[in-house]
Design an enzyme around this catalytic site. Structure first.
Site, short mmCIF file in Angstrom:
data_model
loop_
_atom_site.label_atom_id
_atom_site.label_comp_id
_atom_site.label_asym_id
_atom_site.label_seq_id
_atom_site.Cartn_x
_atom_site.Cartn_y
_atom_site.Cartn_z
N TRP A 126 62.88 32.07 36.22
CA TRP A 126 63.08 33.29 35.45
C TRP A 126 62.72 34.52 36.25
CZ3 TRP A 126 66.54 33.00 32.06
CH2 TRP A 126 66.71 31.84 31.29
N ASP B 29 57.44 39.47 31.41
CA ASP B 29 58.40 38.68 30.63
C ASP B 29 57.61 37.58 29.91
OD1 ASP B 29 60.26 36.98 29.58
OD2 ASP B 29 61.31 36.57 31.47
N LYS C 145 61.56 31.26 21.43
CA LYS C 145 60.51 30.32 21.79
C LYS C 145 59.35 30.40 20.78
CE LYS C 145 62.87 30.33 25.82
NZ LYS C 145 63.39 31.30 26.77
#
Ligand SMILES: *Cc1c(COP(=O)(O)O)cnc(C)c1O
Length: 359
Positions: A101, A171, A195
């Site tokens: 990511w 993030d 999530k």
């Protein structure tokens, strides 16, 4: 029958919340319609939106000098929105690369501004988080970006980087609300919802007020933080169902005792799983101990030819989506807030039994 769903995202949601959503789906609060059919400009929906924001502020103890935005386009959209709002083409930004990511965030930022990679964990095959002393930060950088929890690699920072006044951007897609954090250490926090917050389609941005209002010309209005903040994230039609759902999850979290309590529970879940993996002599987690994620636990079997058998037997036992990311293989158990301890215990019991039969 509901299974224990270990998917990385979209991920398992609290059953209590799903039941409430089901109960009010056709007739939301006496309106004779579902919440999805209600105007986002209605008093009733604005109440829902504001309540969700205030619950999130309360859970995370967000200072009043921060805006909380409920946007669309996912965390991936933010990979671009952040440089568009916080930099010029001539700025330098620091990115810490701890895996998949981080790399994607770097790729998008590079299209818009000058990126310095302040640390890159390639040498450990992205199984570590760099120490503070290893960060090669740029004086005068527009911000420092990092990924506190790498969802695919299962690597989580055990500390919050010190940036000496440079805004820290995080993030938090796969770790937000998993334990208390000090929001005041961050310039901007963002998290895709699917999530730990709710269904996909919503991304939450928590941004310090002094950082907004400087978006580049050409920035899409829906990603201009100031334009969105001025309109209460309703410059256009927001993700109303996701926002409503997120509010119910925040309420659920509060009823669980808030982030301190959920953090203790998450630690116990992670300890149970890593403890068994380490002691097993059959399963293995590749991440260095201090950087192990509480949310995403990758593991391999001593006999990789048994992977398929493991997955199909787990599935049959009601333990689903344990397959590792296609880029790394093996297994991965995501154990977000909504995964109860019983789910982790059931997984450990299954792993023990599988080892006994096949190990
Ligand atoms: C899931 C995830 C993303 C991508 O989120 P989208 O909503 O699909 O854009 C980005 N970063 C992290 C850390 C993630 O876990």
């Amino acid at each position: 029958m509901r299974v224990f769903n270990f998917a990385a995202g979209p991920a398992t949601l609290p059953s209590e919340v799903l039941q409430q959503v089901r109960d009010e789906l056709l007739d939301w609060r006496g309106s004779g319609m579902s919440v999805m059919e209600v105007s986002h400009r209605s008093k009733a929906f604005i109440g829902v939106a504001q309540e969700a924001e205030s619950l999130l502020r309360e859970l995370l103890n967000v200072p009043s000098s921060y805006k909380v935005l409920f946007l669309q386009g996912g965390a991936t959209g933010q990979f671009s929105a952040i440089p568009l709002n916080l930099t010029t083409p001539e700025s330098t930004v620091d990115y810490i690369n701890t895996g998949t990511w981080s790399k994607k965030a770097i790729g998008e930022a590079k299209r818009l501004t000058k990126v310095n990679v302040a640390a890159d964990e390639a040498a450990s095959n992205y199984s570590t988080a760099p120490g503070q002393g290893a960060l090669k930060l740029t004086k005068g950088a527009a911000y420092v970006h990092y990924t506190p929890n790498e969802t695919i690699g299962g690597v989580e920072f055990p500390y919050v980087p010190e940036t000496n006044g440079v805004p820290l951007v995080a993030d938090m897609s796969s770790t937000i609300l998993s334990r208390p954090i000090d929001v005041s250490k961050f310039g901007l926090i963002y998290a895709g919802a699917q999530k730990n917050i709710g269904p996909s389609g919503l991304v939450v941005v928590i941004v310090r007020e002094d950082l907004i209002g400087k978006a580049r010309p050409g920035t899409p209005a829906v990603w201009d933080y100031k334009a969105m903040a001025d309109e209460g994230s309703m410059l256009n039609t927001p993700a109303t169902f996701g926002w409503y759902f997120a509010g119910l999850v925040f309420k659920w979290l509060k009823a669980q005792g808030g982030l301190q309590a959920i953090g203790e529970r998450n630690r116990a879940k992670a300890d149970a799983l890593y403890g068994y993996i380490d002691a097993s002599g059959f399963y293995r987690n590749p991440v260095s101990k201090e950087a192990r994620s509480w949310m995403n636990v990758p593991f391999t079997l001593a006999k990789p030819d048994l992977d398929k058998t493991f997955l199909s037997e787990a599935n049959a036992a009601g333990l689903t989506n344990l397959e590792g990311h296609r880029s790394v293989g093996g297994m991965r158990a995501s154990i977000y807030n909504a995964m109860p301890l019983e789910g982790v215990q059931a997984l450990v019991a299954f792993m023990k039994d599988f080892q006994r039969r096949h190990g």
